[in-house]
Design an enzyme around this catalytic site. Structure first.
Site, PDB file in Angstrom:
ATOM      1  N   LYS A 120       0.850  -1.196   0.000  1.00 50.40           N
ATOM      2  CA  LYS A 120       0.000   0.000   0.000  1.00 50.40           C
ATOM      3  C   LYS A 120       0.885   1.245   0.000  1.00 50.40           C
ATOM      4  O   LYS A 120       1.955   1.272   0.611  1.00 50.40           O
ATOM      5  CB  LYS A 120      -0.912   0.023   1.232  1.00 50.40           C
ATOM      6  CG  LYS A 120      -1.918  -1.111   1.266  1.00 50.40           C
ATOM      7  CD  LYS A 120      -3.074  -0.843   2.225  1.00 50.40           C
ATOM      8  CE  LYS A 120      -2.654  -0.413   3.610  1.00 50.40           C
ATOM      9  NZ  LYS A 120      -1.801  -1.391   4.292  1.00 50.40           N
ATOM     10  N   HIS A 170      -6.513   5.850   8.229  1.00 47.12           N
ATOM     11  CA  HIS A 170      -5.943   5.909   9.574  1.00 47.12           C
ATOM     12  C   HIS A 170      -6.498   7.111  10.342  1.00 47.12           C
ATOM     13  O   HIS A 170      -5.950   7.509  11.360  1.00 47.12           O
ATOM     14  CB  HIS A 170      -4.416   6.026   9.504  1.00 47.12           C
ATOM     15  CG  HIS A 170      -3.779   4.957   8.676  1.00 47.12           C
ATOM     16  ND1 HIS A 170      -3.254   5.200   7.426  1.00 47.12           N
ATOM     17  CD2 HIS A 170      -3.631   3.636   8.902  1.00 47.12           C
ATOM     18  CE1 HIS A 170      -2.779   4.077   6.924  1.00 47.12           C
ATOM     19  NE2 HIS A 170      -3.007   3.107   7.793  1.00 47.12           N
ATOM     20  N   GLY A 176     -37.634   3.758  20.712  1.00 46.74           N
ATOM     21  CA  GLY A 176     -37.394   5.097  20.185  1.00 46.74           C
ATOM     22  C   GLY A 176     -37.837   5.341  18.757  1.00 46.74           C
ATOM     23  O   GLY A 176     -37.376   6.295  18.132  1.00 46.74           O
ATOM     24  N   THR A 217     -45.300  -2.051  16.182  1.00 47.04           N
ATOM     25  CA  THR A 217     -46.441  -2.514  16.971  1.00 47.04           C
ATOM     26  C   THR A 217     -47.658  -1.637  16.742  1.00 47.04           C
ATOM     27  O   THR A 217     -48.785  -2.115  16.648  1.00 47.04           O
ATOM     28  CB  THR A 217     -46.074  -2.496  18.467  1.00 47.04           C
ATOM     29  OG1 THR A 217     -44.905  -3.277  18.667  1.00 47.04           O
ATOM     30  CG2 THR A 217     -47.209  -3.043  19.304  1.00 47.04           C
ATOM     31  N   GLY A 236     -53.934  -7.216  19.978  1.00 39.02           N
ATOM     32  CA  GLY A 236     -52.669  -7.044  20.677  1.00 39.02           C
ATOM     33  C   GLY A 236     -52.532  -7.844  21.959  1.00 39.02           C
ATOM     34  O   GLY A 236     -51.415  -8.165  22.377  1.00 39.02           O
TER      35      GLY A 236
END
Length: 592
Positions: A111, A223, A417, A461, A510
């Site tokens: 490299k 890096h 959330g 849900t 539910g």
């Protein structure tokens, strides 16, 4: 800046232990004693053998590519540090011993970093002095500083693409000279660029830098080196468009500060697309970026003959990605870069993109159904204000569409959330559909399509639960409201019945009951409230429902959860609002 915790014991020994773990997990590789050199358990001494390496922290590069048809050895330095010459020499000498004195030779891929060049080239010189047949090729594909000067082009994810092509060609029996020619051709026609929303953190250290919120760094190194520029992050599509423009050499004022000598790629060429995960980017994001990159290239007239996305050259936990484009200069090279034979199958399988026929026929969306039915009935889209019921529904969803952050915040306290996001999606879907619904002709059908839009768009849900509230398998709120009877007293009775039927449908689907700390508490609170039962007019009824729901929702904050995600908090939910109950209150406030 504070130290970023990682699952390690000691930063000074992390590479040693990680290499041991790799070799323990993989019976195809082993380690040379007293080094961090990973070698293939079996090599073919009649074929040219490949070696590469560099600093650790880029996994799976480089040791993860030690396999038949790929690298025969990889040298693992300390994190982001070039390995010592002695380790490079150990790898070369091991491979030379496997081949014997008359072997076809060893190809070392380096490299383009100063430390790698110095350590690997010095070891190669020592090997040649011992009579070992060894050659080198340079991996330099980073195009952010232009393509004119090779010395400025860092070796990034394209290095792994070199492994694939050279490994396949070596398996076909190509000589050192042929492999060097192939490597030069690929390197000259390959270019990469990266972008990230964060830097990386070395084990036991704080992040190398911190990007301001809402800013993305373009052209940074693997890096954590600073990039070419920092720009506001306005989404994956705009960012990907910018990066592809740089790779294509079609740069204009849309790429601020970029005035580098990048040879333009003309339309009509064939190319390979590699989208590389820099370490901390989710598959959802990677698939999104790949989609935009692919379509940008196709729009620019580039024929993408192969595409692949995955983790190849990472930068620890960097939240970023890189895009590598390889223009096919010689059709014969395709058999190497697209090679998917059994030898190379473990990694980086390129496939032709499915730009057409990638889907099969599926169900129509609620919006498509509403438009289709309106057209069939000869109904023009209406102004929602022209229908009292449509206007009332619009008020509810106009309010809810603004509450994404509020409900996501509530849900994050006791759940996962995402409630606000679901509410926002479903509200947008319903608002777009309202003008096409048969409000006067068929109230039940209107609410059925709203129910479908909410259930499909909200998902999670809440989606099916609100679908049940509205329709409930034909017994929910819409069914009651659709009865064609006149008189204000009937409307009030119908709304009361709709609340009861909707609550029952939610409970049946539910499984939650009153007292479980869910939206059912707010629904049952309304159903049981004396003021709701006594209301004589619609305004009185809505006001009574709001007060009852508000009181029931407030009460849930002191209830231990017996159902839903809050159940797993084991008491930590006490004192916090239940998001589902609060959502019921919000749409009642909008109705008021």
């Amino acid at each position: 800046m504070s130290v970023v915790p990682k699952f390690i014991e000691d930063p000074t020994t992390v590479v040693d232990i990680a290499v041991d773990g790799l070799c323990e997990l993989n019976n195809r590789v082993k380690k040379i004693e007293n080094t961090n050199v990973v070698v293939a358990t079996e090599v073919d001494p009649t074929k040219v053998l490949l070696l590469c390496g560099g600093g650790s922290g880029h996994e799976p590069a480089h040791a993860g590519f030690v396999a038949k048809g790929w690298l025969s050895a990889a040298i693992c330095g300390s994190v982001f540090a070039s390995p010592p010459t002695a380790h490079v020499s150990a790898g070369i000498e091991y491979l030379a011993k496997q081949q014997g004195p008359n072997g076809p030779g060893i190809l070392v891929i380096i490299k383009n970093y100063a430390g790698d060049i110095l350590n690997f080239q010095y070891a190669v010189r020592q090997a040649r002095a011992q009579g070992i047949q060894v050659e080198t090729v340079l991996s330099a594909d980073d195009a952010v500083f232009g393509t004119a000067e090779v010395k400025k082009r860092r070796g990034v994810a394209g290095c792994c693409l070199l492994y694939k092509a050279l490994g396949a060609a070596a398996q076909r029996g190509q000589s050192l000279a042929q492999l060097k020619s192939l490597a030069d051709r690929i390197s000259n026609n390959m270019r990469s660029i990266g972008a990230s929303l964060s830097s990386c953190a070395l084990p036991g250290s704080p992040p190398s830098s911190v990007l301001p919120h809402g800013v993305v760094e373009v052209g940074l190194g693997i890096h954590g080196e600073k990039g070419l520029l920092q720009v506001p992050f306005t989404g994956a599509a705009a960012l990907t468009k910018m990066l592809v423009a740089v790779l294509l050499g079609r740069v204009d004022d849309a790429v601020p500060g970029h005035r580098r000598a990048t040879t333009p790629i003309p339309a009509g060429v064939k190319a390979l697309l590699l989208v590389n995960n820099l370490g901390g980017t989710a598959d959802l994001e990677m698939n999104t970026v790949t989609h935009y990159a692919l379509h940008e290239l196709v729009g620019a007239g580039v024929t993408v003959v192969g595409v692949h996305s995955g983790r190849h050259m990472t930068s620890l936990d960097m939240h970023g990605f890189s895009i590598t484009l390889l223009v096919i200069a010689d059709e014969a090279d395709l058999e190497f870069v697209l090679n998917t034979n059994a030898v190379q199958k473990p990694f980086m399988n390129f496939h032709a993109p499915q730009l057409s026929h990638k889907t099969v026929p599926g169900p129509l969306t609620a919006l498509q159904l509403a438009k289709q039915e309106a057209e069939a009935a000869g109904r023009a889209p209406i102004d929602p204000a022209s229908s009292p019921l449509c206007a009332a529904v619009k008020r509810v969803f106009d309010k809810l569409v603004t509450m994404e952050a509020y409900f996501n915040g509530l849900d994050a306290e006791v759940g996962d959330g995402d409630l606000g996001s679901g509410v926002h999606r479903s509200s947008m879907a319903v608002l777009e559909m309202l003008p096409y619904l048969p409000w006067e002709a068929n109230v039940l059908r209107s609410f059925t399509l709203i129910s479908k839009a909410v259930a499909d768009a909200c998902a999670g849900t809440s989606g099916p639960l609100y679908g049940a509230l509205l329709i409930g398998g034909g017994t929910g709120a819409a069914k009651v409201l659709a009865e064609e009877k006149a008189g204000a007293s009937f409307v009030v009775d119908a709304v009361r019945a709709a609340i009861a039927q909707g609550s029952q449908a939610v409970q049946e689907l539910g499984g939650a009951r009153k007292g479980d700390r869910t939206m059912v508490d707010a629904l049952e609170g309304m159903r049981e409230a004396p003021a709701v039962a006594a209301a004589q007019t619609v305004p009185e009824l809505i006001a009574a429902c709001h007060l009852a729901a508000r009181a029931a929702a407030d009460a849930t904050a002191q209830m231990p959860a017996k159902f839903g995600r809050s159940l797993y908090l084991q008491g930590k939910e006490i004192g916090k609002k239940d998001p589902g109950a609060e959502l019921v209150v919000s749409w009642l406030e909008a109705l008021q």
